[in-house]
Design a protein around this motif. Structure first.
Motif, PDB file in Angstrom:
ATOM      1  N   ASP A 314       0.841  -1.206   0.000  1.00 33.15           N
ATOM      2  CA  ASP A 314       0.000   0.000   0.000  1.00 33.15           C
ATOM      3  C   ASP A 314       0.876   1.256   0.000  1.00 33.15           C
ATOM      4  OD1 ASP A 314      -2.389   1.416  -0.047  1.00 33.15           O
ATOM      5  OD2 ASP A 314      -2.545   1.509   2.133  1.00 33.15           O
ATOM      6  N   ASP A 315       1.844   1.269  -0.914  1.00 34.04           N
ATOM      7  CA  ASP A 315       2.884   2.291  -0.949  1.00 34.04           C
ATOM      8  C   ASP A 315       2.593   3.323  -2.033  1.00 34.04           C
ATOM      9  OD1 ASP A 315       5.211   3.741  -0.725  1.00 34.04           O
ATOM     10  OD2 ASP A 315       6.544   2.142  -1.413  1.00 34.04           O
ATOM     11  N   ARG A 316       1.983   4.431  -1.647  1.00 35.48           N
ATOM     12  CA  ARG A 316       1.686   5.552  -2.542  1.00 35.48           C
ATOM     13  C   ARG A 316       0.928   5.081  -3.794  1.00 35.48           C
ATOM     14  NH1 ARG A 316       2.556   9.621   0.638  1.00 35.48           N
ATOM     15  NH2 ARG A 316       3.172  11.066  -0.993  1.00 35.48           N
ATOM     16  N   VAL A 317      -0.017   4.180  -3.612  1.00 35.10           N
ATOM     17  CA  VAL A 317      -0.666   3.538  -4.759  1.00 35.10           C
ATOM     18  C   VAL A 317      -1.564   4.489  -5.533  1.00 35.10           C
ATOM     19  CG1 VAL A 317      -0.563   1.234  -3.741  1.00 35.10           C
ATOM     20  CG2 VAL A 317      -2.532   2.693  -3.257  1.00 35.10           C
ATOM     21  N   ASP A 318      -1.895   5.637  -4.970  1.00 35.04           N
ATOM     22  CA  ASP A 318      -2.787   6.571  -5.646  1.00 35.04           C
ATOM     23  C   ASP A 318      -2.060   7.456  -6.644  1.00 35.04           C
ATOM     24  OD1 ASP A 318      -1.478   7.622  -3.349  1.00 35.04           O
ATOM     25  OD2 ASP A 318      -2.796   9.386  -3.389  1.00 35.04           O
ATOM     26  N   LEU A 319      -0.731   7.368  -6.705  1.00 34.43           N
ATOM     27  CA  LEU A 319       0.043   8.288  -7.532  1.00 34.43           C
ATOM     28  C   LEU A 319       0.440   7.661  -8.873  1.00 34.43           C
ATOM     29  CD1 LEU A 319       2.486   9.761  -4.846  1.00 34.43           C
ATOM     30  CD2 LEU A 319       0.371  10.780  -5.730  1.00 34.43           C
ATOM     31  N   PRO A 320       0.493   8.482  -9.938  1.00 30.77           N
ATOM     32  CA  PRO A 320       1.029   7.991 -11.213  1.00 30.77           C
ATOM     33  C   PRO A 320       2.535   7.791 -11.119  1.00 30.77           C
ATOM     34  CG  PRO A 320       0.596  10.336 -11.351  1.00 30.77           C
ATOM     35  CD  PRO A 320       0.067   9.885 -10.012  1.00 30.77           C
ATOM     36  N   ARG A 321       3.080   7.017 -12.051  1.00 35.17           N
ATOM     37  CA  ARG A 321       4.478   6.647 -11.977  1.00 35.17           C
ATOM     38  C   ARG A 321       5.168   6.712 -13.327  1.00 35.17           C
ATOM     39  NH1 ARG A 321       2.153   4.939  -7.550  1.00 35.17           N
ATOM     40  NH2 ARG A 321       3.204   3.643  -5.977  1.00 35.17           N
ATOM     41  N   LEU A 322       6.492   6.889 -13.246  1.00 33.16           N
ATOM     42  CA  LEU A 322       7.381   6.637 -14.366  1.00 33.16           C
ATOM     43  C   LEU A 322       8.313   5.506 -13.946  1.00 33.16           C
ATOM     44  CD1 LEU A 322       8.364  10.260 -15.491  1.00 33.16           C
ATOM     45  CD2 LEU A 322       6.767   8.708 -16.628  1.00 33.16           C
ATOM     46  N   VAL A 323       8.463   4.514 -14.815  1.00 33.96           N
ATOM     47  CA  VAL A 323       9.278   3.334 -14.501  1.00 33.96           C
ATOM     48  C   VAL A 323      10.377   3.212 -15.533  1.00 33.96           C
ATOM     49  CG1 VAL A 323       9.257   0.828 -14.202  1.00 33.96           C
ATOM     50  CG2 VAL A 323       7.307   2.190 -13.426  1.00 33.96           C
ATOM     51  N   MET A 324      11.573   2.835 -15.073  1.00 32.52           N
ATOM     52  CA  MET A 324      12.715   2.722 -15.988  1.00 32.52           C
ATOM     53  C   MET A 324      13.763   1.802 -15.385  1.00 32.52           C
ATOM     54  SD  MET A 324      14.057   6.512 -15.004  1.00 32.52           S
ATOM     55  CE  MET A 324      12.354   6.937 -14.622  1.00 32.52           C
ATOM     56  N   ILE A 325      14.646   1.297 -16.229  1.00 39.52           N
ATOM     57  CA  ILE A 325      15.819   0.543 -15.775  1.00 39.52           C
ATOM     58  C   ILE A 325      16.994   1.499 -15.891  1.00 39.52           C
ATOM     59  CG2 ILE A 325      17.263  -1.497 -16.119  1.00 39.52           C
ATOM     60  CD1 ILE A 325      14.888  -2.886 -17.371  1.00 39.52           C
ATOM     61  N   TYR A 326      17.394   2.036 -14.765  1.00 40.75           N
ATOM     62  CA  TYR A 326      18.277   3.199 -14.694  1.00 40.75           C
ATOM     63  C   TYR A 326      19.684   2.809 -14.252  1.00 40.75           C
ATOM     64  CZ  TYR A 326      20.207   6.833 -11.538  1.00 40.75           C
ATOM     65  OH  TYR A 326      21.021   7.671 -10.832  1.00 40.75           O
ATOM     66  N   ASP A 327      20.676   3.433 -14.839  1.00 35.03           N
ATOM     67  CA  ASP A 327      22.080   3.236 -14.461  1.00 35.03           C
ATOM     68  C   ASP A 327      22.337   3.968 -13.154  1.00 35.03           C
ATOM     69  OD1 ASP A 327      24.800   3.076 -14.170  1.00 35.03           O
ATOM     70  OD2 ASP A 327      25.294   3.966 -16.113  1.00 35.03           O
ATOM     71  N   GLN A 328      22.540   3.212 -12.069  1.00 38.97           N
ATOM     72  CA  GLN A 328      22.649   3.813 -10.750  1.00 38.97           C
ATOM     73  C   GLN A 328      23.890   4.682 -10.581  1.00 38.97           C
ATOM     74  OE1 GLN A 328      21.676   1.177  -7.391  1.00 38.97           O
ATOM     75  NE2 GLN A 328      20.973  -0.334  -8.875  1.00 38.97           N
ATOM     76  N   PHE A 329      24.851   4.574 -11.474  1.00 41.23           N
ATOM     77  CA  PHE A 329      26.042   5.412 -11.373  1.00 41.23           C
ATOM     78  C   PHE A 329      25.793   6.826 -11.878  1.00 41.23           C
ATOM     79  CE2 PHE A 329      27.939   1.168 -11.262  1.00 41.23           C
ATOM     80  CZ  PHE A 329      28.813   1.301 -10.196  1.00 41.23           C
ATOM     81  N   GLN A 330      24.671   7.049 -12.560  1.00 42.26           N
ATOM     82  CA  GLN A 330      24.378   8.378 -13.118  1.00 42.26           C
ATOM     83  C   GLN A 330      23.451   9.154 -12.178  1.00 42.26           C
ATOM     84  OE1 GLN A 330      23.833   8.947 -17.284  1.00 42.26           O
ATOM     85  NE2 GLN A 330      24.409   6.854 -17.784  1.00 42.26           N
ATOM     86  N   VAL A 331      23.954   9.409 -10.969  1.00 40.17           N
ATOM     87  CA  VAL A 331      23.135  10.079  -9.966  1.00 40.17           C
ATOM     88  C   VAL A 331      22.775  11.498 -10.409  1.00 40.17           C
ATOM     89  CG1 VAL A 331      23.018  10.810  -7.561  1.00 40.17           C
ATOM     90  CG2 VAL A 331      24.199   8.694  -8.160  1.00 40.17           C
ATOM     91  N   GLY A 332      23.741  12.194 -10.984  1.00 39.54           N
ATOM     92  CA  GLY A 332      23.466  13.556 -11.428  1.00 39.54           C
ATOM     93  C   GLY A 332      22.383  13.604 -12.490  1.00 39.54           C
ATOM     94  N   SER A 333      22.378  12.612 -13.389  1.00 37.57           N
ATOM     95  CA  SER A 333      21.348  12.565 -14.428  1.00 37.57           C
ATOM     96  C   SER A 333      19.972  12.357 -13.820  1.00 37.57           C
ATOM     97  CB  SER A 333      21.658  11.432 -15.415  1.00 37.57           C
ATOM     98  OG  SER A 333      22.856  11.689 -16.123  1.00 37.57           O
ATOM     99  N   LEU A 334      19.902  11.582 -12.740  1.00 39.34           N
ATOM    100  CA  LEU A 334      18.618  11.384 -12.071  1.00 39.34           C
ATOM    101  C   LEU A 334      18.092  12.707 -11.526  1.00 39.34           C
ATOM    102  CD1 LEU A 334      16.350   9.641 -10.943  1.00 39.34           C
ATOM    103  CD2 LEU A 334      17.823   9.116  -8.980  1.00 39.34           C
ATOM    104  N   TYR A 335      18.968  13.523 -10.977  1.00 38.19           N
ATOM    105  CA  TYR A 335      18.547  14.831 -10.481  1.00 38.19           C
ATOM    106  C   TYR A 335      18.037  15.702 -11.625  1.00 38.19           C
ATOM    107  CZ  TYR A 335      20.006  14.435  -5.633  1.00 38.19           C
ATOM    108  OH  TYR A 335      20.085  14.074  -4.319  1.00 38.19           O
ATOM    109  N   ARG A 336      18.704  15.657 -12.760  1.00 39.21           N
ATOM    110  CA  ARG A 336      18.243  16.445 -13.899  1.00 39.21           C
ATOM    111  C   ARG A 336      16.889  15.951 -14.390  1.00 39.21           C
ATOM    112  NH1 ARG A 336      23.701  15.958 -15.394  1.00 39.21           N
ATOM    113  NH2 ARG A 336      23.183  14.471 -17.035  1.00 39.21           N
ATOM    114  N   LEU A 337      16.673  14.640 -14.354  1.00 40.99           N
ATOM    115  CA  LEU A 337      15.376  14.093 -14.748  1.00 40.99           C
ATOM    116  C   LEU A 337      14.288  14.564 -13.802  1.00 40.99           C
ATOM    117  CD1 LEU A 337      13.498  12.214 -16.333  1.00 40.99           C
ATOM    118  CD2 LEU A 337      14.305  10.317 -14.898  1.00 40.99           C
ATOM    119  N   ILE A 338      14.549  14.531 -12.498  1.00 43.26           N
ATOM    120  CA  ILE A 338      13.550  14.990 -11.528  1.00 43.26           C
ATOM    121  C   ILE A 338      13.211  16.456 -11.763  1.00 43.26           C
ATOM    122  CG2 ILE A 338      13.190  15.500  -9.077  1.00 43.26           C
ATOM    123  CD1 ILE A 338      14.739  12.906  -8.472  1.00 43.26           C
TER     124      ILE A 338
END
Length: 355
Positions: A314-338
């Motif tokens: 029952d984890d934030r089930v009311d919210l829409p989502r974006l799902v991806m297989i993300y390269d965890q070494f690209q932390v800065g890119s994740l911030y830019r995506l957010i």
């Protein structure tokens, strides 16, 4: 050198006695975790530890309990932690900046967390006001008491150890403002960056706030780009996680704007799930793929409802989502995506804040 000793086993009757104590105390919620804490204490005694080890453990647990108690009434209130030098004087421009950014965030419904000392910490507490300030002070020979603002609101907990203090300065906050300071301020900043780089902390906005025209943080950026990056000890986009600002307005907008549409994230197996407040359009998702496809290991950024483990929890089930297989070494890119998600035309307008 003698081989390390194995942990002594706790007799079953002791385990049962601990469970009985928990029941007698009237504890029902998360009794299994309470039992684990008590069993760990008993296990320490069976391990024949040094007395100093026990004193450290006892003090740390007591400090965490006191801090959890302090923060509990404000669990649903967004918080920002302000770091900075204890040596900054009230007539310094940095003091004014810290006070004003705290005031701006308090006006938007945020609480301000500081180390409860003098200098920048007192400036931020003054800006937020006693009712919007929380302090986590450290007991030192030359900095023993919380500043007057935090003390007036009785919203302070004192710590003996820096590690428990840093835990509480980070754990509850949804944003961080770092004002120029010395070893302590830099230690706190680099701990934040390390926690996020290693995945021990979720993405949070980090603002490096300077006086108008100041170059303190630009000097740090130069060091990162000219020394750390060429040495190969960080990734090219690691410093993209921070925002440099010399404007109070820009700093406050970066903290609140980070949560305009982005809500939270969760890993489900290899898939990264970003939970949003408003679902993006198909065209917006296509644009995100065109801009950020390079941060993916496989596939594409896709819209989704809650995944099975999220529904089960029952984890934030009311919210829409974006799902991806993300390269965890690209932390800065994740911030830019957010940040890009927060700037979509479909994103909510106005000033948002963390849940």
């Amino acid at each position: 050198m003698a081989p390390p000793r194995s942990h002594a086993s706790i007799p079953p009757q002791v385990t049962e006695a601990l469970r009985a104590v928990i029941a007698e105390a009237g504890i029902t919620a998360d009794a299994d975790l309470i039992a684990r804490i008590l069993a760990t204490g008993v296990g320490l005694g069976l391990d024949d530890p040094d007395r100093l080890d026990l004193k450290i453990t006892s003090a740390a647990l007591s400090e965490m309990r006191a801090a959890f108690h302090l923060f509990a009434p404000y669990r649903d209130v967004p918080k920002v932690t302000v770091f900075g030098s204890a040596r900054t004087k009230p007539d310094d421009e940095l003091y004014r900046q810290a006070s004003e950014v705290a005031a701006a965030l308090a006006e938007r419904g945020w609480m301000v967390v500081t180390g409860a000392g003098p200098g920048i910490m007192q400036a931020a507490a003054e800006g937020a006001g006693a009712d919007r300030s929380l302090g986590v002070s450290i007991r030192l020979p030359f900095e023993e008491k919380p500043n007057a603002v935090v003390a007036a609101g009785a919203n302070n907990v004192a710590m003996k150890y820096f590690f428990t203090r840093k835990l509480m300065l980070v754990k509850e906050s949804h944003g961080f403002v770092c004002v120029p300071g010395g070893f302590g301020t830099l230690d706190e900043l680099f701990e934040l960056l390390t926690l996020q780089q290693t995945g021990k902390a979720e993405p949070m906005p980090i603002v490096l706030l300077d006086a108008p025209g100041g170059r303190f943080w630009e000097g740090l950026r130069d060091y990162v780009e000219q020394q750390l990056l060429p040495a190969g000890v960080i990734s090219p986009d690691d410093f993209d996680r921070v925002t440099l600002a010399d404007s109070v307005t820009a700093a406050a907008e970066e903290i609140t704007g980070f949560w305009r549409n982005y809500d939270s994230l969760r890993w489900v197996g290899k898939r990264l799930v970003l939970r949003l407040r408003v679902e993006p359009t198909d065209a917006e998702v296509a644009d995100l793929n065109a801009r950020f496809g390079g941060m993916l290991i496989d596939g594409a950024i896709e819209k989704s409802g809650p995944l099975t483990p999220e529904r089960e929890d029952d984890d934030r089930v009311d919210l829409p989502r974006l799902v991806m297989i993300y390269d965890q070494f690209q932390v800065g890119s994740l911030y830019r995506l957010i940040r890009a998600v927060n700037q979509l035309d479909s994103a909510p307008s106005g000033q948002a804040h963390a849940n």
